[in-house]
Design a protein around this motif. Structure first.
Motif, PDB file in Angstrom:
ATOM      1  N   PHE A 129      81.597 106.947 115.603  1.00  3.26           N
ATOM      2  CA  PHE A 129      82.405 106.798 116.818  1.00  3.26           C
ATOM      3  C   PHE A 129      82.532 105.330 117.219  1.00  3.26           C
ATOM      4  O   PHE A 129      83.596 104.882 117.672  1.00  3.26           O
ATOM      5  CB  PHE A 129      81.799 107.613 117.961  1.00  3.26           C
ATOM      6  N   THR A 130      81.455 104.584 117.070  1.00  3.07           N
ATOM      7  CA  THR A 130      81.513 103.165 117.404  1.00  3.07           C
ATOM      8  C   THR A 130      82.498 102.433 116.506  1.00  3.07           C
ATOM      9  O   THR A 130      83.334 101.641 116.977  1.00  3.07           O
ATOM     10  CB  THR A 130      80.120 102.528 117.267  1.00  3.07           C
ATOM     11  N   MET A 131      82.440 102.700 115.195  1.00  4.59           N
ATOM     12  CA  MET A 131      83.326 102.008 114.259  1.00  4.59           C
ATOM     13  C   MET A 131      84.781 102.423 114.449  1.00  4.59           C
ATOM     14  O   MET A 131      85.700 101.598 114.358  1.00  4.59           O
ATOM     15  CB  MET A 131      82.869 102.273 112.824  1.00  4.59           C
ATOM     16  N   ILE A 132      85.020 103.729 114.716  1.00  3.28           N
ATOM     17  CA  ILE A 132      86.387 104.182 114.955  1.00  3.28           C
ATOM     18  C   ILE A 132      86.937 103.532 116.228  1.00  3.28           C
ATOM     19  O   ILE A 132      88.105 103.133 116.287  1.00  3.28           O
ATOM     20  CB  ILE A 132      86.435 105.718 115.062  1.00  3.28           C
ATOM     21  N   GLY A 133      86.088 103.403 117.246  1.00  9.01           N
ATOM     22  CA  GLY A 133      86.519 102.742 118.473  1.00  9.01           C
ATOM     23  C   GLY A 133      86.893 101.291 118.228  1.00  9.01           C
ATOM     24  O   GLY A 133      87.926 100.805 118.717  1.00  9.01           O
ATOM     25  N   VAL A 134      86.074 100.591 117.449  1.00 10.31           N
ATOM     26  CA  VAL A 134      86.374  99.190 117.130  1.00 10.31           C
ATOM     27  C   VAL A 134      87.677  99.090 116.336  1.00 10.31           C
ATOM     28  O   VAL A 134      88.531  98.243 116.614  1.00 10.31           O
ATOM     29  CB  VAL A 134      85.209  98.565 116.342  1.00 10.31           C
ATOM     30  N   ALA A 135      87.855  99.987 115.346  1.00  8.82           N
ATOM     31  CA  ALA A 135      89.075  99.972 114.548  1.00  8.82           C
ATOM     32  C   ALA A 135      90.305 100.257 115.409  1.00  8.82           C
ATOM     33  O   ALA A 135      91.366  99.652 115.217  1.00  8.82           O
ATOM     34  CB  ALA A 135      88.978 101.002 113.416  1.00  8.82           C
ATOM     35  N   THR A 136      90.173 101.169 116.366  1.00  7.56           N
ATOM     36  CA  THR A 136      91.303 101.502 117.242  1.00  7.56           C
ATOM     37  C   THR A 136      91.674 100.322 118.136  1.00  7.56           C
ATOM     38  O   THR A 136      92.857 100.021 118.336  1.00  7.56           O
ATOM     39  CB  THR A 136      90.965 102.730 118.099  1.00  7.56           C
ATOM     40  N   VAL A 137      90.669  99.647 118.675  1.00  7.86           N
ATOM     41  CA  VAL A 137      90.943  98.472 119.511  1.00  7.86           C
ATOM     42  C   VAL A 137      91.630  97.380 118.688  1.00  7.86           C
ATOM     43  O   VAL A 137      92.602  96.751 119.143  1.00  7.86           O
ATOM     44  CB  VAL A 137      89.633  97.940 120.139  1.00  7.86           C
ATOM     45  N   LEU A 138      91.158  97.169 117.465  1.00  8.55           N
ATOM     46  CA  LEU A 138      91.788  96.167 116.603  1.00  8.55           C
ATOM     47  C   LEU A 138      93.221  96.567 116.256  1.00  8.55           C
ATOM     48  O   LEU A 138      94.134  95.730 116.262  1.00  8.55           O
ATOM     49  CB  LEU A 138      90.964  95.989 115.323  1.00  8.55           C
ATOM     50  N   GLY A 139      93.422  97.854 115.950  1.00  9.18           N
ATOM     51  CA  GLY A 139      94.776  98.328 115.647  1.00  9.18           C
ATOM     52  C   GLY A 139      95.709  98.167 116.831  1.00  9.18           C
ATOM     53  O   GLY A 139      96.876  97.780 116.685  1.00  9.18           O
ATOM     54  N   PHE A 140      95.206  98.458 118.028  1.00 11.77           N
ATOM     55  CA  PHE A 140      95.995  98.287 119.256  1.00 11.77           C
ATOM     56  C   PHE A 140      96.386  96.818 119.439  1.00 11.77           C
ATOM     57  O   PHE A 140      97.533  96.500 119.780  1.00 11.77           O
ATOM     58  CB  PHE A 140      95.168  98.780 120.440  1.00 11.77           C
ATOM     59  N   ALA A 141      95.426  95.915 119.216  1.00 14.01           N
ATOM     60  CA  ALA A 141      95.705  94.492 119.377  1.00 14.01           C
ATOM     61  C   ALA A 141      96.691  93.991 118.319  1.00 14.01           C
ATOM     62  O   ALA A 141      97.586  93.188 118.612  1.00 14.01           O
ATOM     63  CB  ALA A 141      94.396  93.701 119.299  1.00 14.01           C
ATOM     64  N   ILE A 142      96.553  94.487 117.081  1.00 12.06           N
ATOM     65  CA  ILE A 142      97.474  94.077 116.020  1.00 12.06           C
ATOM     66  C   ILE A 142      98.874  94.606 116.297  1.00 12.06           C
ATOM     67  O   ILE A 142      99.885  93.912 116.088  1.00 12.06           O
ATOM     68  CB  ILE A 142      96.969  94.573 114.651  1.00 12.06           C
ATOM     69  N   GLU A 143      98.971  95.846 116.780  1.00  8.31           N
ATOM     70  CA  GLU A 143     100.267  96.454 117.076  1.00  8.31           C
ATOM     71  C   GLU A 143     101.030  95.629 118.103  1.00  8.31           C
ATOM     72  O   GLU A 143     102.262  95.521 118.028  1.00  8.31           O
ATOM     73  CB  GLU A 143     100.046  97.882 117.597  1.00  8.31           C
ATOM     74  N   ARG A 144     100.335  95.039 119.048  1.00  9.15           N
ATOM     75  CA  ARG A 144     100.997  94.262 120.100  1.00  9.15           C
ATOM     76  C   ARG A 144     101.084  92.778 119.789  1.00  9.15           C
ATOM     77  O   ARG A 144     101.490  91.981 120.634  1.00  9.15           O
ATOM     78  CB  ARG A 144     100.277  94.494 121.429  1.00  9.15           C
ATOM     79  N   GLY A 145     100.684  92.387 118.584  1.00 11.76           N
ATOM     80  CA  GLY A 145     100.828  90.998 118.178  1.00 11.76           C
ATOM     81  C   GLY A 145      99.758  90.073 118.698  1.00 11.76           C
ATOM     82  O   GLY A 145      99.865  88.852 118.542  1.00 11.76           O
ATOM     83  N   TRP A 146      98.724  90.609 119.333  1.00 17.65           N
ATOM     84  CA  TRP A 146      97.655  89.757 119.840  1.00 17.65           C
ATOM     85  C   TRP A 146      96.818  89.190 118.695  1.00 17.65           C
ATOM     86  O   TRP A 146      96.224  88.128 118.837  1.00 17.65           O
ATOM     87  CB  TRP A 146      96.756  90.541 120.796  1.00 17.65           C
ATOM     88  N   ILE A 147      96.749  89.932 117.603  1.00 17.57           N
ATOM     89  CA  ILE A 147      96.047  89.456 116.405  1.00 17.57           C
ATOM     90  C   ILE A 147      97.078  89.389 115.280  1.00 17.57           C
ATOM     91  O   ILE A 147      97.449  90.423 114.714  1.00 17.57           O
ATOM     92  CB  ILE A 147      94.891  90.395 116.021  1.00 17.57           C
ATOM     93  N   PRO A 148      97.579  88.218 114.943  1.00 18.73           N
ATOM     94  CA  PRO A 148      98.593  88.124 113.881  1.00 18.73           C
ATOM     95  C   PRO A 148      97.975  88.353 112.515  1.00 18.73           C
ATOM     96  O   PRO A 148      96.883  87.871 112.217  1.00 18.73           O
ATOM     97  CB  PRO A 148      99.120  86.691 114.029  1.00 18.73           C
ATOM     98  N   LEU A 149      98.675  89.097 111.691  1.00 11.85           N
ATOM     99  CA  LEU A 149      98.242  89.352 110.318  1.00 11.85           C
ATOM    100  C   LEU A 149      99.387  89.000 109.382  1.00 11.85           C
ATOM    101  O   LEU A 149     100.184  89.857 108.991  1.00 11.85           O
ATOM    102  CB  LEU A 149      97.823  90.812 110.140  1.00 11.85           C
ATOM    103  N   ASP A 150      99.488  87.731 109.040  1.00 12.13           N
ATOM    104  CA  ASP A 150     100.567  87.310 108.153  1.00 12.13           C
ATOM    105  C   ASP A 150     100.451  87.919 106.772  1.00 12.13           C
ATOM    106  O   ASP A 150     101.430  88.078 106.059  1.00 12.13           O
ATOM    107  CB  ASP A 150     100.577  85.777 108.039  1.00 12.13           C
ATOM    108  N   GLY A 151      99.215  88.278 106.391  1.00 15.85           N
ATOM    109  CA  GLY A 151      99.034  88.833 105.047  1.00 15.85           C
ATOM    110  C   GLY A 151      99.750  90.145 104.830  1.00 15.85           C
ATOM    111  O   GLY A 151     100.036  90.535 103.704  1.00 15.85           O
ATOM    112  N   LEU A 152     100.047  90.870 105.909  1.00 13.44           N
ATOM    113  CA  LEU A 152     100.732  92.155 105.769  1.00 13.44           C
ATOM    114  C   LEU A 152     102.224  91.975 105.488  1.00 13.44           C
ATOM    115  O   LEU A 152     102.877  92.890 105.009  1.00 13.44           O
ATOM    116  CB  LEU A 152     100.545  92.991 107.040  1.00 13.44           C
ATOM    117  N   THR A 153     102.758  90.805 105.815  1.00  9.63           N
ATOM    118  CA  THR A 153     104.194  90.569 105.611  1.00  9.63           C
ATOM    119  C   THR A 153     104.476  89.552 104.524  1.00  9.63           C
ATOM    120  O   THR A 153     105.566  89.535 103.970  1.00  9.63           O
ATOM    121  CB  THR A 153     104.827  90.080 106.929  1.00  9.63           C
TER     122      THR A 153
END
Length: 340
Positions: A129-153
Protein backbone atom coordinates in the motif's frame (compact mmCIF):
# COMPACT_ATOMS: atom_id res chain seq x y z
CA UNK A 1 -37.90 30.16 -12.37
CA UNK A 2 -39.13 26.93 -14.04
CA UNK A 3 -37.52 23.52 -13.76
CA UNK A 4 -35.29 23.99 -16.79
CA UNK A 5 -33.85 27.26 -15.48
CA UNK A 6 -33.24 25.77 -12.05
CA UNK A 7 -31.51 22.77 -13.63
CA UNK A 8 -29.29 24.93 -15.84
CA UNK A 9 -28.45 27.23 -12.93
CA UNK A 10 -27.27 24.22 -10.90
CA UNK A 11 -25.08 23.07 -13.79
CA UNK A 12 -23.72 26.58 -14.41
CA UNK A 13 -22.59 26.92 -10.79
CA UNK A 14 -20.17 24.02 -11.38
CA UNK A 15 -18.76 25.23 -14.71
CA UNK A 16 -15.68 27.42 -15.34
CA UNK A 17 -16.67 31.08 -15.61
CA UNK A 18 -15.09 31.66 -19.01
CA UNK A 19 -17.12 28.82 -20.60
CA UNK A 20 -20.30 29.03 -18.56
CA UNK A 21 -22.51 31.05 -20.94
CA UNK A 22 -21.67 29.05 -24.06
CA UNK A 23 -22.15 25.67 -22.35
CA UNK A 24 -25.44 26.69 -20.71
CA UNK A 25 -26.76 27.98 -24.06
CA UNK A 26 -25.82 24.67 -25.70
CA UNK A 27 -27.46 22.66 -22.92
CA UNK A 28 -30.63 24.77 -23.09
CA UNK A 29 -31.01 24.11 -26.82
CA UNK A 30 -30.41 20.38 -26.33
CA UNK A 31 -32.91 20.05 -23.50
CA UNK A 32 -35.58 22.16 -25.24
CA UNK A 33 -35.26 19.95 -28.33
CA UNK A 34 -35.75 16.85 -26.22
CA UNK A 35 -38.84 18.30 -24.57
CA UNK A 36 -40.26 19.34 -27.94
CA UNK A 37 -39.68 15.82 -29.30
CA UNK A 38 -41.45 14.39 -26.28
CA UNK A 39 -44.38 16.77 -26.77
CA UNK A 40 -44.57 15.82 -30.46
CA UNK A 41 -44.76 12.13 -29.52
CA UNK A 42 -47.61 12.69 -27.05
CA UNK A 43 -49.40 15.46 -29.02
CA UNK A 44 -49.71 17.75 -26.00
CA UNK A 45 -47.57 19.96 -23.72
CA UNK A 46 -45.55 18.16 -21.05
CA UNK A 47 -46.61 18.28 -17.46
CA UNK A 48 -44.19 19.43 -14.74
CA UNK A 49 -43.51 15.80 -13.77
CA UNK A 50 -42.74 14.85 -17.38
CA UNK A 51 -40.41 17.82 -17.82
CA UNK A 52 -38.61 16.79 -14.63
CA UNK A 53 -38.31 13.23 -15.98
CA UNK A 54 -36.59 14.56 -19.12
CA UNK A 55 -34.11 16.53 -16.99
CA UNK A 56 -33.43 13.57 -14.69
CA UNK A 57 -32.80 11.34 -17.69
CA UNK A 58 -30.22 13.84 -18.97
CA UNK A 59 -28.18 13.47 -15.77
CA UNK A 60 -27.42 14.97 -12.41
CA UNK A 61 -26.04 18.55 -12.60
CA UNK A 62 -22.72 17.42 -11.12
CA UNK A 63 -22.33 14.70 -13.76
CA UNK A 64 -23.35 17.04 -16.57
CA UNK A 65 -20.91 19.71 -15.42
CA UNK A 66 -18.21 17.06 -15.32
CA UNK A 67 -18.73 16.35 -19.03
CA UNK A 68 -18.05 19.94 -19.95
CA UNK A 69 -15.73 21.05 -17.16
CA UNK A 70 -11.95 20.97 -16.98
CA UNK A 71 -11.65 17.94 -14.71
CA UNK A 72 -8.76 15.62 -15.56
CA UNK A 73 -8.06 12.02 -14.83
CA UNK A 74 -5.80 11.31 -11.89
CA UNK A 75 -3.48 9.42 -14.24
CA UNK A 76 -4.14 9.80 -17.97
CA UNK A 77 -4.10 7.06 -20.63
CA UNK A 78 -0.58 7.91 -21.80
CA UNK A 79 0.95 7.62 -18.34
CA UNK A 80 -1.23 4.72 -17.15
CA UNK A 81 0.74 1.87 -18.85
CA UNK A 82 3.97 3.15 -17.28
CA UNK A 83 2.16 3.54 -13.97
CA UNK A 84 0.90 -0.05 -14.05
CA UNK A 85 4.36 -1.37 -14.99
CA UNK A 86 5.84 0.53 -12.05
CA UNK A 87 3.16 -0.73 -9.66
CA UNK A 88 3.79 -4.35 -10.69
CA UNK A 89 7.53 -3.90 -10.21
CA UNK A 90 7.00 -2.30 -6.80
CA UNK A 91 4.70 -5.16 -5.74
CA UNK A 92 7.47 -7.61 -6.61
CA UNK A 93 9.87 -5.52 -4.53
CA UNK A 94 7.42 -5.49 -1.62
CA UNK A 95 7.03 -9.28 -1.84
CA UNK A 96 10.78 -9.88 -1.89
CA UNK A 97 11.51 -7.46 0.94
CA UNK A 98 8.72 -9.04 3.02
CA UNK A 99 9.79 -12.60 2.22
CA UNK A 100 13.46 -12.23 3.17
CA UNK A 101 12.93 -11.90 6.96
CA UNK A 102 10.24 -14.60 6.81
CA UNK A 103 12.61 -17.07 5.14
CA UNK A 104 15.37 -16.21 7.57
CA UNK A 105 12.99 -16.81 10.48
CA UNK A 106 12.05 -20.25 9.14
CA UNK A 107 15.73 -21.19 8.76
CA UNK A 108 17.03 -19.83 12.05
CA UNK A 109 13.97 -20.34 14.25
CA UNK A 110 11.84 -23.26 13.02
CA UNK A 111 9.72 -23.05 16.17
CA UNK A 112 8.32 -19.71 14.98
CA UNK A 113 7.40 -21.03 11.52
CA UNK A 114 3.61 -21.14 12.15
CA UNK A 115 3.48 -17.36 12.51
CA UNK A 116 5.74 -16.62 9.55
CA UNK A 117 2.94 -16.39 6.96
CA UNK A 118 1.02 -13.87 9.04
CA UNK A 119 4.23 -11.89 9.49
CA UNK A 120 4.87 -11.95 5.73
CA UNK A 121 1.28 -11.01 4.86
CA UNK A 122 1.22 -8.09 7.30
CA UNK A 123 4.55 -6.78 6.08
CA UNK A 124 3.63 -7.22 2.41
CA UNK A 125 0.27 -5.46 2.70
CA UNK A 126 1.83 -2.52 4.52
CA UNK A 127 4.72 -2.20 2.07
CA UNK A 128 2.48 -2.71 -0.98
CA UNK A 129 0.00 0.00 0.00
CA UNK A 130 2.84 2.38 0.77
CA UNK A 131 4.54 1.75 -2.58
CA UNK A 132 1.28 1.98 -4.54
CA UNK A 133 0.56 5.29 -2.80
CA UNK A 134 3.99 6.63 -3.72
CA UNK A 135 3.57 5.46 -7.33
CA UNK A 136 0.14 7.11 -7.54
CA UNK A 137 1.45 10.43 -6.21
CA UNK A 138 4.31 10.32 -8.72
CA UNK A 139 1.91 9.44 -11.55
CA UNK A 140 -0.37 12.32 -10.54
CA UNK A 141 2.58 14.73 -10.54
CA UNK A 142 3.85 13.46 -13.91
CA UNK A 143 0.35 13.70 -15.43
CA UNK A 144 0.21 17.40 -14.52
CA UNK A 145 3.72 18.16 -15.72
CA UNK A 146 5.14 18.84 -12.27
CA UNK A 147 7.76 16.15 -12.89
CA UNK A 148 8.98 16.31 -16.51
CA UNK A 149 9.98 13.03 -18.11
CA UNK A 150 11.65 13.81 -21.41
CA UNK A 151 12.68 10.19 -21.75
CA UNK A 152 9.09 9.18 -22.48
CA UNK A 153 8.95 11.43 -25.56
CA UNK A 154 12.55 11.51 -26.74
CA UNK A 155 13.01 7.75 -27.09
CA UNK A 156 14.43 6.22 -30.27
CA UNK A 157 13.49 3.01 -32.00
CA UNK A 158 17.19 2.23 -32.40
CA UNK A 159 17.54 2.13 -28.60
CA UNK A 160 14.95 -0.65 -28.21
CA UNK A 161 16.35 -4.14 -27.49
CA UNK A 162 16.33 -6.68 -30.29
CA UNK A 163 13.87 -9.47 -29.64
CA UNK A 164 14.37 -12.81 -31.36
CA UNK A 165 11.43 -14.39 -33.12
CA UNK A 166 12.02 -17.47 -30.97
CA UNK A 167 11.88 -15.48 -27.74
CA UNK A 168 8.30 -16.43 -26.98
CA UNK A 169 8.87 -20.15 -27.54
CA UNK A 170 11.57 -20.57 -24.92
CA UNK A 171 13.99 -22.27 -27.35
CA UNK A 172 17.71 -21.77 -26.92
CA UNK A 173 19.68 -20.23 -24.08
CA UNK A 174 18.09 -17.35 -22.25
CA UNK A 175 14.95 -17.10 -24.39
CA UNK A 176 12.97 -14.91 -22.02
CA UNK A 177 10.54 -12.12 -22.67
CA UNK A 178 11.73 -8.54 -22.07
CA UNK A 179 9.40 -8.00 -19.10
CA UNK A 180 10.64 -11.15 -17.38
CA UNK A 181 14.25 -10.13 -17.95
CA UNK A 182 13.60 -6.70 -16.47
CA UNK A 183 11.87 -8.17 -13.41
CA UNK A 184 14.75 -10.58 -12.85
CA UNK A 185 17.24 -7.73 -13.18
CA UNK A 186 15.20 -5.66 -10.73
CA UNK A 187 15.23 -8.48 -8.19
CA UNK A 188 19.00 -8.84 -8.64
CA UNK A 189 19.47 -5.12 -8.00
CA UNK A 190 17.39 -5.27 -4.81
CA UNK A 191 19.03 -8.40 -3.40
CA UNK A 192 22.57 -7.27 -4.29
CA UNK A 193 21.96 -3.86 -2.74
CA UNK A 194 20.66 -5.46 0.45
CA UNK A 195 23.73 -7.71 0.55
CA UNK A 196 26.12 -4.76 0.13
CA UNK A 197 24.35 -2.80 2.86
CA UNK A 198 24.55 -5.77 5.22
CA UNK A 199 28.12 -6.71 4.27
CA UNK A 200 29.38 -3.16 4.91
CA UNK A 201 27.50 -2.89 8.21
CA UNK A 202 25.12 -0.14 7.10
CA UNK A 203 22.12 -2.40 7.79
CA UNK A 204 22.23 -4.90 10.67
CA UNK A 205 21.67 -8.56 9.94
CA UNK A 206 17.96 -9.49 10.22
CA UNK A 207 18.75 -12.72 12.06
CA UNK A 208 20.33 -13.84 15.30
CA UNK A 209 23.56 -15.83 15.54
CA UNK A 210 22.18 -17.92 18.38
CA UNK A 211 21.19 -21.50 17.61
CA UNK A 212 17.48 -21.94 18.37
CA UNK A 213 16.63 -23.66 21.65
CA UNK A 214 20.28 -24.14 22.64
CA UNK A 215 23.15 -22.47 24.47
CA UNK A 216 25.35 -22.24 21.36
CA UNK A 217 26.08 -19.38 18.96
CA UNK A 218 27.50 -19.26 15.45
CA UNK A 219 30.46 -16.98 14.80
CA UNK A 220 31.98 -16.13 11.40
CA UNK A 221 35.18 -17.98 10.58
CA UNK A 222 38.39 -16.10 9.82
CA UNK A 223 37.99 -16.75 6.08
CA UNK A 224 35.37 -13.99 5.87
CA UNK A 225 37.90 -11.33 6.90
CA UNK A 226 40.11 -12.46 4.03
CA UNK A 227 37.21 -12.37 1.56
CA UNK A 228 35.76 -9.01 2.68
CA UNK A 229 37.05 -6.91 -0.21
CA UNK A 230 36.79 -9.64 -2.90
CA UNK A 231 33.14 -10.23 -1.99
CA UNK A 232 32.43 -6.49 -1.98
CA UNK A 233 34.06 -6.13 -5.41
CA UNK A 234 32.07 -9.10 -6.73
CA UNK A 235 28.84 -7.56 -5.45
CA UNK A 236 29.73 -4.23 -7.08
CA UNK A 237 30.25 -5.84 -10.50
CA UNK A 238 27.03 -7.84 -10.09
CA UNK A 239 25.12 -4.67 -9.21
CA UNK A 240 26.42 -2.91 -12.34
CA UNK A 241 25.46 -5.92 -14.47
CA UNK A 242 21.96 -6.02 -12.99
CA UNK A 243 21.45 -2.29 -13.52
CA UNK A 244 22.44 -2.70 -17.17
CA UNK A 245 19.93 -5.53 -17.50
CA UNK A 246 17.26 -3.29 -15.99
CA UNK A 247 18.01 0.01 -17.73
CA UNK A 248 19.78 -1.07 -20.94
CA UNK A 249 18.53 -4.56 -21.85
CA UNK A 250 19.81 -4.12 -25.40
CA UNK A 251 23.42 -4.16 -24.22
CA UNK A 252 23.57 -7.94 -24.49
CA UNK A 253 27.33 -8.36 -24.93
CA UNK A 254 28.22 -5.85 -22.22
CA UNK A 255 26.08 -7.61 -19.66
CA UNK A 256 27.22 -11.04 -20.81
CA UNK A 257 30.85 -9.98 -20.29
CA UNK A 258 30.07 -8.72 -16.79
CA UNK A 259 28.17 -11.90 -15.98
CA UNK A 260 31.16 -13.96 -17.12
CA UNK A 261 33.36 -11.96 -14.75
CA UNK A 262 30.84 -12.45 -11.92
CA UNK A 263 30.54 -16.15 -12.67
CA UNK A 264 34.31 -16.71 -12.68
CA UNK A 265 34.69 -14.66 -9.50
CA UNK A 266 31.89 -16.62 -7.84
CA UNK A 267 33.50 -19.87 -8.95
CA UNK A 268 36.81 -18.77 -7.44
CA UNK A 269 35.09 -17.79 -4.18
CA UNK A 270 33.31 -21.15 -4.03
CA UNK A 271 36.63 -22.94 -4.44
CA UNK A 272 38.21 -20.84 -1.67
CA UNK A 273 35.30 -21.59 0.67
CA UNK A 274 35.44 -25.31 -0.17
CA UNK A 275 39.16 -25.39 0.62
CA UNK A 276 38.65 -23.40 3.82
CA UNK A 277 36.32 -26.13 5.02
CA UNK A 278 34.66 -23.92 7.60
CA UNK A 279 32.69 -20.68 7.33
CA UNK A 280 31.14 -20.57 10.82
CA UNK A 281 32.49 -21.59 14.21
CA UNK A 282 30.16 -23.06 16.82
CA UNK A 283 30.82 -21.65 20.27
CA UNK A 284 29.04 -21.69 23.65
CA UNK A 285 27.20 -18.67 24.98
CA UNK A 286 29.21 -16.45 27.27
CA UNK A 287 29.10 -17.70 30.84
CA UNK A 288 27.67 -21.10 29.87
CA UNK A 289 29.47 -24.37 30.45
CA UNK A 290 30.43 -25.65 26.97
CA UNK A 291 28.92 -28.96 25.86
CA UNK A 292 31.77 -30.39 23.83
CA UNK A 293 29.86 -33.22 22.17
CA UNK A 294 26.96 -31.02 21.04
CA UNK A 295 29.32 -28.34 19.72
CA UNK A 296 31.45 -30.88 17.85
CA UNK A 297 28.39 -32.57 16.31
CA UNK A 298 26.89 -29.32 15.09
CA UNK A 299 30.26 -28.13 13.78
CA UNK A 300 30.73 -31.35 11.79
CA UNK A 301 27.24 -31.07 10.27
CA UNK A 302 27.82 -27.46 9.28
CA UNK A 303 31.20 -28.21 7.71
CA UNK A 304 29.70 -31.06 5.70
CA UNK A 305 26.86 -28.79 4.55
CA UNK A 306 29.43 -26.22 3.44
CA UNK A 307 31.29 -28.76 1.28
CA UNK A 308 28.06 -29.92 -0.35
CA UNK A 309 26.83 -26.36 -0.94
CA UNK A 310 30.17 -25.22 -2.34
CA UNK A 311 30.25 -28.22 -4.69
CA UNK A 312 26.76 -27.41 -6.00
CA UNK A 313 27.76 -23.75 -6.38
CA UNK A 314 30.79 -24.69 -8.47
CA UNK A 315 28.66 -26.81 -10.81
CA UNK A 316 25.98 -24.13 -11.18
CA UNK A 317 28.50 -21.34 -11.73
CA UNK A 318 30.38 -23.39 -14.31
CA UNK A 319 27.15 -23.81 -16.29
CA UNK A 320 26.39 -20.11 -15.85
CA UNK A 321 29.78 -19.08 -17.22
CA UNK A 322 29.32 -21.39 -20.21
CA UNK A 323 25.89 -19.89 -20.97
CA UNK A 324 27.17 -16.32 -20.65
CA UNK A 325 30.16 -17.08 -22.88
CA UNK A 326 27.73 -18.41 -25.50
CA UNK A 327 25.63 -15.25 -25.17
CA UNK A 328 28.77 -13.10 -25.37
CA UNK A 329 29.81 -14.86 -28.59
CA UNK A 330 26.33 -14.75 -30.09
CA UNK A 331 25.53 -11.24 -28.83
CA UNK A 332 22.32 -9.68 -30.13
CA UNK A 333 22.49 -10.97 -33.67
CA UNK A 334 19.06 -11.71 -35.09
CA UNK A 335 18.19 -15.33 -35.51
CA UNK A 336 17.68 -16.93 -38.93
CA UNK A 337 13.93 -17.13 -38.41
CA UNK A 338 13.83 -13.47 -37.40
CA UNK A 339 15.63 -12.45 -40.61
CA UNK A 340 13.33 -14.58 -42.68
Amino acid sequence: MDLLDRYLAAVAALLPKDQREDIVAELRDTLLNRMEEKEAEQGRPLTAAEREAVLKAFGHPIAVAGRFGTTRALIGPEIYPFYMFGVKALLVVAAVVSAIPAVITVITAPGQAPGVFAQFLSSFISAAFTMIGVATVLGFAIERGWIPLDGLTNWKVADLPRLDALGATGKGFGRKGPNRRRFEALLEVILTTLFVLWWTGVVPAPWSNRVTDSDMVLQPASIWATLYWPLLAWAGVQLVSSLIGLLRPGWVRVRAALEVVCGLAGLALAVVLWRAGRIVVVAPLDGVEPRTDAIAGLQTALDLSLHLTATVMMVVLTVKVAVELWRLFRGDRPSVSAVA
